[in-house]
Design a protein around this motif. Structure first.
Motif, PDB file in Angstrom:
ATOM      1  N   GLN A   1       0.869  -1.182   0.000  1.00  8.04           N
ATOM      2  CA  GLN A   1       0.000   0.000   0.000  1.00  8.04           C
ATOM      3  C   GLN A   1       0.903   1.227   0.000  1.00  8.04           C
ATOM      4  O   GLN A   1       1.789   1.341   0.841  1.00  8.04           O
ATOM      5  CB  GLN A   1      -0.885   0.025   1.243  1.00  8.04           C
ATOM      6  N   LEU A   2       0.673   2.115  -0.928  1.00  4.59           N
ATOM      7  CA  LEU A   2       1.534   3.276  -1.084  1.00  4.59           C
ATOM      8  C   LEU A   2       0.677   4.497  -1.400  1.00  4.59           C
ATOM      9  O   LEU A   2      -0.268   4.415  -2.186  1.00  4.59           O
ATOM     10  CB  LEU A   2       2.519   3.009  -2.234  1.00  4.59           C
ATOM     11  N   VAL A   3       0.987   5.614  -0.757  1.00  4.72           N
ATOM     12  CA  VAL A   3       0.305   6.881  -1.049  1.00  4.72           C
ATOM     13  C   VAL A   3       1.369   7.914  -1.404  1.00  4.72           C
ATOM     14  O   VAL A   3       2.356   8.070  -0.681  1.00  4.72           O
ATOM     15  CB  VAL A   3      -0.506   7.383   0.168  1.00  4.72           C
ATOM     16  N   LEU A   4       1.192   8.603  -2.537  1.00  5.02           N
ATOM     17  CA  LEU A   4       2.071   9.706  -2.946  1.00  5.02           C
ATOM     18  C   LEU A   4       1.262  10.991  -2.892  1.00  5.02           C
ATOM     19  O   LEU A   4       0.114  11.024  -3.335  1.00  5.02           O
ATOM     20  CB  LEU A   4       2.580   9.510  -4.372  1.00  5.02           C
ATOM     21  N   ILE A   5       1.851  12.050  -2.372  1.00  8.37           N
ATOM     22  CA  ILE A   5       1.173  13.347  -2.336  1.00  8.37           C
ATOM     23  C   ILE A   5       2.033  14.366  -3.061  1.00  8.37           C
ATOM     24  O   ILE A   5       3.235  14.471  -2.809  1.00  8.37           O
ATOM     25  CB  ILE A   5       0.939  13.818  -0.888  1.00  8.37           C
ATOM     26  N   GLY A   6       1.430  15.110  -3.966  1.00 13.20           N
ATOM     27  CA  GLY A   6       2.192  16.110  -4.706  1.00 13.20           C
ATOM     28  C   GLY A   6       1.277  17.042  -5.466  1.00 13.20           C
ATOM     29  O   GLY A   6       0.079  17.137  -5.197  1.00 13.20           O
ATOM     30  N   GLN A   7       1.853  17.710  -6.429  1.00 16.40           N
ATOM     31  CA  GLN A   7       1.144  18.744  -7.167  1.00 16.40           C
ATOM     32  C   GLN A   7       1.279  18.463  -8.658  1.00 16.40           C
ATOM     33  O   GLN A   7       2.371  18.167  -9.135  1.00 16.40           O
ATOM     34  CB  GLN A   7       1.771  20.095  -6.814  1.00 16.40           C
ATOM     35  N   ASN A   8       0.159  18.579  -9.373  1.00 14.26           N
ATOM     36  CA  ASN A   8       0.148  18.392 -10.832  1.00 14.26           C
ATOM     37  C   ASN A   8       0.842  17.089 -11.239  1.00 14.26           C
ATOM     38  O   ASN A   8       1.727  17.083 -12.082  1.00 14.26           O
ATOM     39  CB  ASN A   8       0.825  19.587 -11.524  1.00 14.26           C
ATOM     40  N   LEU A   9       0.433  16.005 -10.624  1.00 17.18           N
ATOM     41  CA  LEU A   9       1.071  14.715 -10.887  1.00 17.18           C
ATOM     42  C   LEU A   9       0.451  14.029 -12.103  1.00 17.18           C
ATOM     43  O   LEU A   9      -0.747  14.143 -12.344  1.00 17.18           O
ATOM     44  CB  LEU A   9       0.926  13.793  -9.669  1.00 17.18           C
ATOM     45  N   ASP A  10       1.289  13.325 -12.857  1.00 18.21           N
ATOM     46  CA  ASP A  10       0.799  12.486 -13.956  1.00 18.21           C
ATOM     47  C   ASP A  10       0.450  11.129 -13.339  1.00 18.21           C
ATOM     48  O   ASP A  10       1.285  10.237 -13.237  1.00 18.21           O
ATOM     49  CB  ASP A  10       1.899  12.337 -15.027  1.00 18.21           C
ATOM     50  N   GLU A  11      -0.806  10.998 -12.919  1.00 18.93           N
ATOM     51  CA  GLU A  11      -1.217   9.828 -12.145  1.00 18.93           C
ATOM     52  C   GLU A  11      -0.986   8.529 -12.917  1.00 18.93           C
ATOM     53  O   GLU A  11      -0.460   7.554 -12.382  1.00 18.93           O
ATOM     54  CB  GLU A  11      -2.695   9.955 -11.766  1.00 18.93           C
ATOM     55  N   ARG A  12      -1.357   8.531 -14.190  1.00 18.06           N
ATOM     56  CA  ARG A  12      -1.252   7.306 -14.980  1.00 18.06           C
ATOM     57  C   ARG A  12       0.202   6.825 -15.090  1.00 18.06           C
ATOM     58  O   ARG A  12       0.517   5.660 -14.895  1.00 18.06           O
ATOM     59  CB  ARG A  12      -1.851   7.575 -16.368  1.00 18.06           C
ATOM     60  N   LYS A  13       1.084   7.783 -15.382  1.00 16.93           N
ATOM     61  CA  LYS A  13       2.501   7.437 -15.538  1.00 16.93           C
ATOM     62  C   LYS A  13       3.101   6.948 -14.217  1.00 16.93           C
ATOM     63  O   LYS A  13       3.825   5.945 -14.174  1.00 16.93           O
ATOM     64  CB  LYS A  13       3.276   8.662 -16.043  1.00 16.93           C
ATOM     65  N   LEU A  14       2.780   7.643 -13.126  1.00 20.50           N
ATOM     66  CA  LEU A  14       3.324   7.256 -11.821  1.00 20.50           C
ATOM     67  C   LEU A  14       2.861   5.862 -11.422  1.00 20.50           C
ATOM     68  O   LEU A  14       3.656   5.036 -10.952  1.00 20.50           O
ATOM     69  CB  LEU A  14       2.880   8.265 -10.759  1.00 20.50           C
ATOM     70  N   LEU A  15       1.573   5.596 -11.599  1.00 24.38           N
ATOM     71  CA  LEU A  15       1.048   4.282 -11.230  1.00 24.38           C
ATOM     72  C   LEU A  15       1.680   3.180 -12.074  1.00 24.38           C
ATOM     73  O   LEU A  15       1.969   2.088 -11.583  1.00 24.38           O
ATOM     74  CB  LEU A  15      -0.480   4.259 -11.372  1.00 24.38           C
ATOM     75  N   GLN A  16       1.934   3.495 -13.344  1.00 28.16           N
ATOM     76  CA  GLN A  16       2.583   2.525 -14.241  1.00 28.16           C
ATOM     77  C   GLN A  16       4.001   2.225 -13.749  1.00 28.16           C
ATOM     78  O   GLN A  16       4.434   1.069 -13.699  1.00 28.16           O
ATOM     79  CB  GLN A  16       2.628   3.124 -15.648  1.00 28.16           C
ATOM     80  N   GLN A  17       4.717   3.295 -13.365  1.00 29.30           N
ATOM     81  CA  GLN A  17       6.093   3.116 -12.882  1.00 29.30           C
ATOM     82  C   GLN A  17       6.126   2.311 -11.581  1.00 29.30           C
ATOM     83  O   GLN A  17       6.991   1.457 -11.390  1.00 29.30           O
ATOM     84  CB  GLN A  17       6.747   4.488 -12.688  1.00 29.30           C
ATOM     85  N   ILE A  18       5.178   2.592 -10.695  1.00 27.12           N
ATOM     86  CA  ILE A  18       5.130   1.846  -9.436  1.00 27.12           C
ATOM     87  C   ILE A  18       4.786   0.382  -9.714  1.00 27.12           C
ATOM     88  O   ILE A  18       5.365  -0.543  -9.131  1.00 27.12           O
ATOM     89  CB  ILE A  18       4.094   2.469  -8.471  1.00 27.12           C
ATOM     90  N   GLU A  19       3.852   0.183 -10.641  1.00 29.03           N
ATOM     91  CA  GLU A  19       3.450  -1.173 -11.010  1.00 29.03           C
ATOM     92  C   GLU A  19       4.646  -1.973 -11.530  1.00 29.03           C
ATOM     93  O   GLU A  19       4.777  -3.167 -11.298  1.00 29.03           O
ATOM     94  CB  GLU A  19       2.385  -1.070 -12.095  1.00 29.03           C
ATOM     95  N   HIS A  20       5.518  -1.286 -12.255  1.00 22.22           N
ATOM     96  CA  HIS A  20       6.709  -1.942 -12.806  1.00 22.22           C
ATOM     97  C   HIS A  20       7.695  -2.358 -11.719  1.00 22.22           C
ATOM     98  O   HIS A  20       8.647  -3.080 -11.997  1.00 22.22           O
ATOM     99  CB  HIS A  20       7.398  -1.019 -13.812  1.00 22.22           C
TER     100      HIS A  20
END
Length: 359
Positions: A322-341
């Protein structure tokens, strides 16, 4: 990256990982006091102690004050404000020895101070076993900086050691000035995490770790209610598997939290790669309960700016990430893909020329 090991101290009962500490630094007049007031009045049930050089300057709302003595003000919301007097270590002990438990400690440095010696007080002295340095927040006055400030050793250190830079008073200058100032900050510290603020108003989830996994504290997250504590260091590359995620806006516009959940373990090397090479500078905060293929332990992950810690713990219940990222103007799709990898490859894909799996 932090790496000090925390242990139980025989001196007094404290939590296993120590009292979390945030250091606030910044130039004279940058907005540190305004930020401290913001923290003291918006804690939502958390008991914070603030250590300052002069609490007379803080101007705490009289309606909040319960009692006051020579070097301590107690507030109706359970927070306290203490003066450092001569010795920071003594002041910290005074907070730790209180009967009423404090959840968080915030220390303000003087405007002309290098924050490193203050940080080393928590990393290298007897306080190391009782406290945990969580983050260094640097406040910069966008309306009143001069080029000379960037030639000052103390000002340079404040930016270099800041995990998150609050570029404050942005309502008093134009966009061109802000862009120039951000470029100057990046010249001093490449990849600096910069948050633009007015009146030092910033979601507390971005600068304090406490409560990040407790629902309704700072953002709506339906199913994440976990204990929080941390420590050590942790790697990324490619592939995916099932996970659940959702995002919620924080109280302030533009800030978003992205949640990732998976019943598959991460590969340590892949997650390290993600942290070192892919995590964007507009992610200011991250927290997670982590399961690595290489370890039988439950790991508690915490990140502020570029500083992160990973603590060992025991699993109670089923293993999952379980992971939560907090930030500003995030590219959600790209970040989730990178974490998934970062997840381990399923056995069927191993041995097919794809590098970076587990085992």
């Amino acid at each position: 990256m932090t790496s000090a090991v925390t242990i139980e101290s025989p001196k007094m009962p404290v939590s296993k990982h120590g009292l979390p500490v945030t250091i606030i630094t910044g130039f004279l007049g940058s907005g540190k006091t305004t930020l401290l007031n913001h923290i003291l009045t918006n804690q939502q049930g958390l008991k914070t102690a603030v250590l300052v050089n002069e609490f007379g300057e803080i101007g705490i709302d009289n309606e909040l004050i319960v009692t006051t003595d020579d070097n301590m003000v107690e507030l109706s919301n359970g927070c306290i404000c203490c003066t450092i007097n001569n010795d920071l270590v003594d002041a910290v002990y005074q907070v730790l020895e209180r009967q009423e438990k404090i959840d968080y400690l915030v220390v303000e440095t003087t405007g002309l101070a290098d924050p490193l010696p203050v940080a080393m007080t928590f990393l290298g002295s007897e306080l190391r076993d009782l406290t945990r340095l969580d983050s260094i927040i640097t406040v910069v006055d966008a309306a009143n900086y001069s080029l000379d400030l960037f030639n000052s050793q103390a000002a340079h250190s404040q930016i270099v050691y800041g995990d998150v830079i609050l570029l404050n008073k942005i309502d008093l200058v134009d966009e061109a000035t802000l862009t120039i100032l951000e470029r100057k900050i990046h010249d001093v510290k490449e990849g600096a995490r910069i948050i633009r603020t007015k009146n030092s108003q910033v979601p507390l989830a971005l600068i304090l770790s406490v409560g990040l996994f407790e629902s309704d504290k700072y953002f709506d997250t339906s199913s994440h209610k976990h204990e929080h504590h941390d420590h050590s260091s942790c790697d990324h590359d490619h592939h995916e598997h099932e996970h659940h995620h959702h995002s919620h806006h924080l109280e302030n516009d533009g800030f978003v939290s992205i949640s990732f959940q998976s019943d598959k373990p991460f590969a340590i090397r892949k997650f390290q790669y993600f942290l070192d090479n892919q995590l964007p500078t507009n992610v200011f905060r991250a927290k997670g309960i982590m399961w690595f293929d290489e370890s039988p332990n439950r790991h508690v992950f915490h990140l502020c700016g570029k500083r992160f810690t990973i603590d060992d713990d025991q699993w109670h219940g089923e293993k999952k990430n379980q992971l939560v990222l907090i930030g500003q103007n995030l590219d959600e799709r790209k970040l989730l893909q990178q974490i998934e990898h970062c997840l381990c490859l399923p056995p069927a894909n191993k041995g097919k020329g794809f590098r970076g799996g587990c085992g």
